[in-house]
Design a protein around this motif. Structure first.
Motif, short mmCIF file in Angstrom:
data_model
loop_
_atom_site.label_atom_id
_atom_site.label_comp_id
_atom_site.label_asym_id
_atom_site.label_seq_id
_atom_site.Cartn_x
_atom_site.Cartn_y
_atom_site.Cartn_z
N ALA A 273 0.81 -1.21 0.00
CA ALA A 273 0.00 0.00 0.00
C ALA A 273 0.85 1.26 0.00
O ALA A 273 0.44 2.31 -0.54
N ASP A 274 2.05 1.18 0.57
CA ASP A 274 2.92 2.35 0.63
C ASP A 274 3.44 2.76 -0.74
O ASP A 274 3.92 3.88 -0.93
N ALA A 275 3.36 1.85 -1.73
CA ALA A 275 3.84 2.15 -3.08
C ALA A 275 2.74 2.67 -3.99
O ALA A 275 3.00 3.02 -5.14
N VAL A 276 1.50 2.72 -3.49
CA VAL A 276 0.37 3.19 -4.27
C VAL A 276 0.17 4.68 -3.99
O VAL A 276 -0.04 5.07 -2.84
N ARG A 277 0.30 5.48 -5.01
CA ARG A 277 0.27 6.94 -4.85
C ARG A 277 -1.06 7.55 -5.25
O ARG A 277 -1.16 8.75 -5.41
N LEU A 278 -2.07 6.73 -5.38
CA LEU A 278 -3.35 7.23 -5.88
C LEU A 278 -4.44 6.98 -4.86
O LEU A 278 -4.38 6.05 -4.06
N ASP A 279 -5.45 7.83 -4.90
CA ASP A 279 -6.63 7.63 -4.05
C ASP A 279 -7.59 6.73 -4.81
O ASP A 279 -8.24 7.14 -5.76
N LEU A 280 -7.63 5.45 -4.38
CA LEU A 280 -8.50 4.49 -5.06
C LEU A 280 -9.84 4.34 -4.36
O LEU A 280 -10.60 3.46 -4.69
N GLY A 281 -10.10 5.21 -3.40
CA GLY A 281 -11.33 5.05 -2.63
C GLY A 281 -12.58 5.10 -3.46
O GLY A 281 -13.56 4.42 -3.18
N ALA A 282 -12.57 5.92 -4.52
CA ALA A 282 -13.77 6.06 -5.34
C ALA A 282 -13.76 5.16 -6.55
O ALA A 282 -14.73 5.11 -7.29
N ALA A 283 -12.67 4.44 -6.76
CA ALA A 283 -12.56 3.60 -7.96
C ALA A 283 -13.26 2.27 -7.75
O ALA A 283 -13.21 1.70 -6.65
N PRO A 284 -13.94 1.74 -8.76
CA PRO A 284 -14.58 0.42 -8.61
C PRO A 284 -13.54 -0.67 -8.47
O PRO A 284 -12.50 -0.64 -9.11
N THR A 285 -13.78 -1.65 -7.60
CA THR A 285 -12.82 -2.74 -7.38
C THR A 285 -13.46 -4.11 -7.47
O THR A 285 -12.84 -5.10 -7.16
N SER A 286 -14.70 -4.21 -7.86
CA SER A 286 -15.34 -5.52 -7.90
C SER A 286 -15.65 -5.92 -9.32
O SER A 286 -15.46 -5.15 -10.24
#
Length: 343
Positions: free
Chosen positions: A330-343
């Motif tokens: 997770a420390d290497a992810v520089r993006l806010d994926l909170g709003a992105a679909p993941t399913s």
């Protein structure tokens, strides 16, 4: 029990070391010393600080006396030069992959010849031992009984080592085990010289907000395995008892670790699903004939019968590989994926 990992501070070596340090056992037997051998020790290598660990650093071929200064029970031989650098520098590949492996096998043989234990040598080979060409196409699926005809120097060098290990095992010099690894994705960190490195880079770099180049056509199918399942497979091959029947290592053949078959287009679609259009659009398709010639020669569809007998299974889908990466790095992810679909 004294266990050695070569290439111990590479990506898989560190994960394997961490797994052994969590359990502190191998095959149910307590590990008394874990020797981590590599050319250099990175400053963030926390596994090196464990009191169970001894570190041997430098070129392995020059440090074998130190590795075998005390009896060795198990060697995980992961140290290697990777595919694209072997293709560019054949002498480097022969020295690092073939000469060093033979020197290690001879050191193990000498230990047994002087009354020490017969070491269990676990070798990480590769699906690159297979190759397809116009005159000899690969069957589908590929199994351990498929004739390996590598079409890269790296694959040739891995196959030479497989045969050396088989012959030393036949003579009783070592107890050799060969696990043929699929392409591991998603690897963390910086790109390496492997021809298959882009199969991590086209996911890892965009998730860090960086552009990435895909050097092959999107419809190319590849065989992948997550880091978690790769380490699980190496350990299972290493710990299996020899003999016939489920859960045992029957015969001299290597084990092809289970493969997830996926197209590059499917990988990019999964990235778009997880992270959104802006992230997926950071990937540019720019075919490189040299890279594609190597990667396209590797099989993508495997018969898992031998691995399944050991209780191993492929990853359920590429989405699970991406989720593993998001969880573990997770420390290497520089993006806010909170709003992105993941399913």
């Amino acid at each position: 029990m004294r266990v050695v990992i070569t290439g111990a501070f590479g990506f898989l070596g560190r994960r394997l070391a961490a797994t052994l340090l969590r359990t502190r056992t191998f095959g149910g037997i307590p590990v008394e010393r874990l020797v981590l051998a590599d050319r250099a020790v990175p400053p963030d290598a926390s596994v090196a600080a464990d009191p169970l660990v001894d570190v041997v650093h430098g070129d392995l071929i020059d440090r074998l006396d130190e590795v075998f200064a005390e009896p060795v029970d198990v060697v995980f031989h992961l140290a290697a030069a990777v595919s694209a650098e072997c293709e560019a520098d054949v002498d480097l590949g022969m020295r690092v992959n073939v000469d060093t492996t033979r020197a290690l096998l001879d050191a193990a043989r000498a230990q047994a010849a002087t009354g020490g234990p017969v070491p269990r040598v676990v070798f990480s080979s590769s699906l690159a031992v297979y190759g397809s060409g116009p005159g000899l196409p690969l069957p589908s699926p590929v199994s351990e009984s498929t004739l390996p005809v590598p079409r890269s120097s790296y694959g040739t060098q891995k196959l030479i080592c497989e045969h050396l290990i088989a012959d030393y095992t036949r003579h009783g010099f070592v107890d050799g085990r060969v696990a043929r690894l699929m392409t591991v994705s998603v690897r963390p960190g910086t790109p390496n010289a492997a021809a298959s490195g882009f199969l991590s880079g086209i996911i890892r770099e965009p998730l860090a907000g960086l552009p990435a180049i895909c050097p092959v056509r999107p419809d190319l199918r590849v065989a992948l395995a997550s880091p978690r399942r790769t380490v699980q497979g190496i350990l299972r091959v290493a710990e299996a008892e020899r003999g016939a029947g489920p859960g045992r290592l029957d015969g001299p053949l290597p084990v092809n670790l289970p493969a997830l078959m996926v197209s590059v287009a499917d990988m990019l679609a999964t990235l778009r699903q997880v992270a959104g259009d802006a992230v997926a659009d950071l990937v540019t398709i720019s075919p490189d004939p040299a890279v594609e010639a190597i990667v396209a020669s590797w099989p993508a569809v495997f018969d898992h019968t031998r691995a399944a007998a050991l209780g191993l299974a492929p990853d359920p889908g590429f989405l699970s590989l991406v989720r593993d990466y998001l969880t573990d790095h997770a420390d290497a992810v520089r993006l806010d994926l909170g709003a992105a679909p993941t399913s």
